[in-house]
Design a protein around this motif. Sequence first.
Motif, PDB file in Angstrom:
ATOM      1  N   THR A   1     -48.634  -6.880  10.079  1.00  0.00           N
ATOM      2  CA  THR A   1     -47.324  -7.230   9.537  1.00  0.00           C
ATOM      3  C   THR A   1     -47.361  -7.662   8.082  1.00  0.00           C
ATOM      4  OG1 THR A   1     -47.587  -9.462  10.460  1.00  0.00           O
ATOM      5  CG2 THR A   1     -46.355  -7.856  11.765  1.00  0.00           C
TER       6      THR A   1
ATOM      7  N   HIS B   1     -45.462 -19.697  17.023  1.00  0.00           N
ATOM      8  CA  HIS B   1     -45.066 -18.841  15.907  1.00  0.00           C
ATOM      9  C   HIS B   1     -45.320 -17.377  16.236  1.00  0.00           C
ATOM     10  CE1 HIS B   1     -44.235 -17.712  11.755  1.00  0.00           C
ATOM     11  NE2 HIS B   1     -45.340 -16.988  11.772  1.00  0.00           N
TER      12      HIS B   1
ATOM     13  N   GLN C   1     -42.477 -14.471  16.749  1.00  0.00           N
ATOM     14  CA  GLN C   1     -42.484 -13.267  15.928  1.00  0.00           C
ATOM     15  C   GLN C   1     -42.445 -12.018  16.802  1.00  0.00           C
ATOM     16  OE1 GLN C   1     -45.872 -13.494  13.181  1.00  0.00           O
ATOM     17  NE2 GLN C   1     -44.373 -13.625  11.535  1.00  0.00           N
TER      18      GLN C   1
ATOM     19  N   THR D   1     -39.032 -11.486  18.070  1.00  0.00           N
ATOM     20  CA  THR D   1     -38.141 -10.975  17.029  1.00  0.00           C
ATOM     21  C   THR D   1     -38.241  -9.464  16.911  1.00  0.00           C
ATOM     22  OG1 THR D   1     -38.322 -13.041  15.776  1.00  0.00           O
ATOM     23  CG2 THR D   1     -37.590 -11.105  14.560  1.00  0.00           C
ATOM     24  N   HIS D   2     -39.462  -8.914  17.052  1.00  0.00           N
ATOM     25  CA  HIS D   2     -39.659  -7.471  16.896  1.00  0.00           C
ATOM     26  C   HIS D   2     -39.356  -6.691  18.173  1.00  0.00           C
ATOM     27  CE1 HIS D   2     -41.436  -7.142  12.832  1.00  0.00           C
ATOM     28  NE2 HIS D   2     -41.783  -8.392  13.044  1.00  0.00           N
TER      29      HIS D   2
END
Length: 751
Positions: free
Chosen positions: A507, A552, A556, A559-560
């Motif tokens: 990322t 975290h 993440q 979110t994807h």
Amino acid sequence: MPKRKNLLAFPEVSTHDLIGKHYGVRFEAFSAGPDQGIDGRHSKAGETTILQAKHYAGSPFATLKSAMKKERASIDALQPDRYLLATSVGLTPARKKSLAATIGPALKDEKRIFGQSDLNGLLRSYPEIEKSHIKLWLSSTGVLDRVLHAAAHAFAAITRAEIEAKVKVYAQNPSFSQSAAKLEEQHVLIISGPPGVGKTTLAEMLAYAYLAEGWELIPIMSLTDGFAAINDTKKQVFIFDDFLGRIALDRHALSMKDSELARFLRRIKASPNARFILTTRAYIFEEARRVSEHLADQRLDVTKYVLDVGIYTRRIRARILYNHLSVAGTNSSHIRALIETGTIEKIVDHKNYNPRIIEWMTDKLHANGIDASEYPTEFLATLNNPSRLWDIAFRNHIDARSRHLLYTLFFCAEFGEDLAAVRVSFEALHAYLCKKYGQTRDPKDFEESVKILEGGFINIRGTKISYINPSFRDYMADYLRDGAMLRDFVTAAALFEWAQAIWRFATRGREVGTTNPQLANAFIPIAPMLIGRSVSGDQWFRNSGSGSERLHLVLQLWTHSQSDVFAEAAYAIAEDTAVSWKPWRDGTHLIELTANLREGGYYDNFPDRERLAHMLECHVVEMLRSGVDTDDLEQMSDAIEEAERLLSPDLISATQSAIQKEIELAGKRAAETDSESTLEERISSLSKLAPRASVPSGRLDQAIAAINDRIRAIEEEAEREDGPDFTPAKPEVDVFNDAQLRDLFASLLTD
């Protein structure tokens, strides 16, 4: 008398300074002329003195005498008023007499021939000359013994041979004195430059120089190590190699480090007896400055600590090549091929000249596999296309199991990972890839791969394993830009840190582009491991990865992918009573995650996000009530103040109570602190925090007074120390023509 190294065994060590000091004159570099030597010239009142140096270390006397016969015509033609000869060959009175007859009337006196013993005698008479040539000084037995003794405590597996080898190939250049001066002036030195230009070598030479002067060397793997070790009453030099290369340069990862770095830089600056050497690849440093508000802060002004290295004069390039050919014991036939084809000049002047390529191409392991007739062509081909340095060996010279181990290491700790942890990840990845691609597998594959790769691709130090140098990591970063390959790796992930490293790599914005949703979904089968539960049933993962790091990552991934699996994982981490939440590691990041969950635009569709925010906030409140160090409290308070409108009254109240308690305990904490700079920072922190908790000015004044009393006590104990002075005796006039270059390398030929 301590044994000394042969002065002219180091051709970069100029005899101009030493013999010039003896005669009270200043020699200039001798331009191209009939004598083809590496010479000095001094002219005054119409009289000319010529100094000629012959570098024949290890050669028989007959070789020197033969060379001087060839020089006789040139010497007679020059007709100097005074002729001096310096040589690395050991000379007896009989040999000097023989040389005098060969040289002719220009010599005037046999005392003007300086052999090995004579030069070492001059070094004893003029020690400042030896010290100005750091390489010669470090190679002296007495100094080397001091370095080795001190280094043994810093680098557990370091050997005398390793230090000597590094000193032998080091070619001193102006960056050494510049870096030493900057380090003394600022107490902090950031050595920046492209990969392979010698940043680590320069840092090590500086560290050795300080060791030899009685300083304590503290190599650190994290800034936390540095904070724990600093002591203003001791002479300490900290070294942090490729400090920015150890973290992914996304904003979250850097935010965890940059404020720490800024704080540590300020602490070193304030300490009377601390020095801090950092190395970083230039492009990483520039990216970090772009991303980091702390590193870009003009009040910190990190630019004044930075020394860019990698620009070498022609002479220094030649010396680096000479040193590596000499120390590696490269065959004379290979060296002769470089000289006779004119390749030496092409290498030294090549636009892609890089010490790491020089090291690779002169190493016997690689050079002996190339025929002497092909050596010049291969050397230039590698300079023309540096990536082939690793590509050919990686693709053609090792088997699949060894490549699997190299894949594994890429996502391990960059500067050394425990063999046990590497084995866990390797076995999982190797088993998966062998099954998927129909390759054979053996229980001893890990051990065999380590044996195959050691020395060529990897280093083993004690129980730690790592890539042999950063250039191979750079090669692997390009090679692994493949979304399908990364998905395979995720599926086989057995350790949290390993899986986290894959995601961070993917990322950064340039490796897999739009395939992030696919990659995120590949993490779904290993979600239990991300939470902290081993898929195989053991508890290996309980101690790896902090709670905030796990949160975290799964947020993440959510979110994807928008997968409920990751939402459930986030709640599982927040509810896990086995997670140990630490203020220094998790505090600020839990506050930021809490604010982001409540702020629009981050996790808008996250299931019942207020419930998760409340759970995280409770962990922060518990930390504050349990006690937080001043540094951590300041950072947490800053984060709370910034996001105050998104946080609960309970959290604000807990923060105020923690500040009040910290001010009450200021005197007790000061008595337990030995660092003057730490105490000065504490005064600054408490002065900032007190108004946030409505602390009366009188109580704050009492706390500051107690801290100042401790500072005065430490000042009485600590004596400010200056670091070593390695200022060159004089700037070198850098005239280095083709004739001088060929003469230098000709001394390596033994037949």
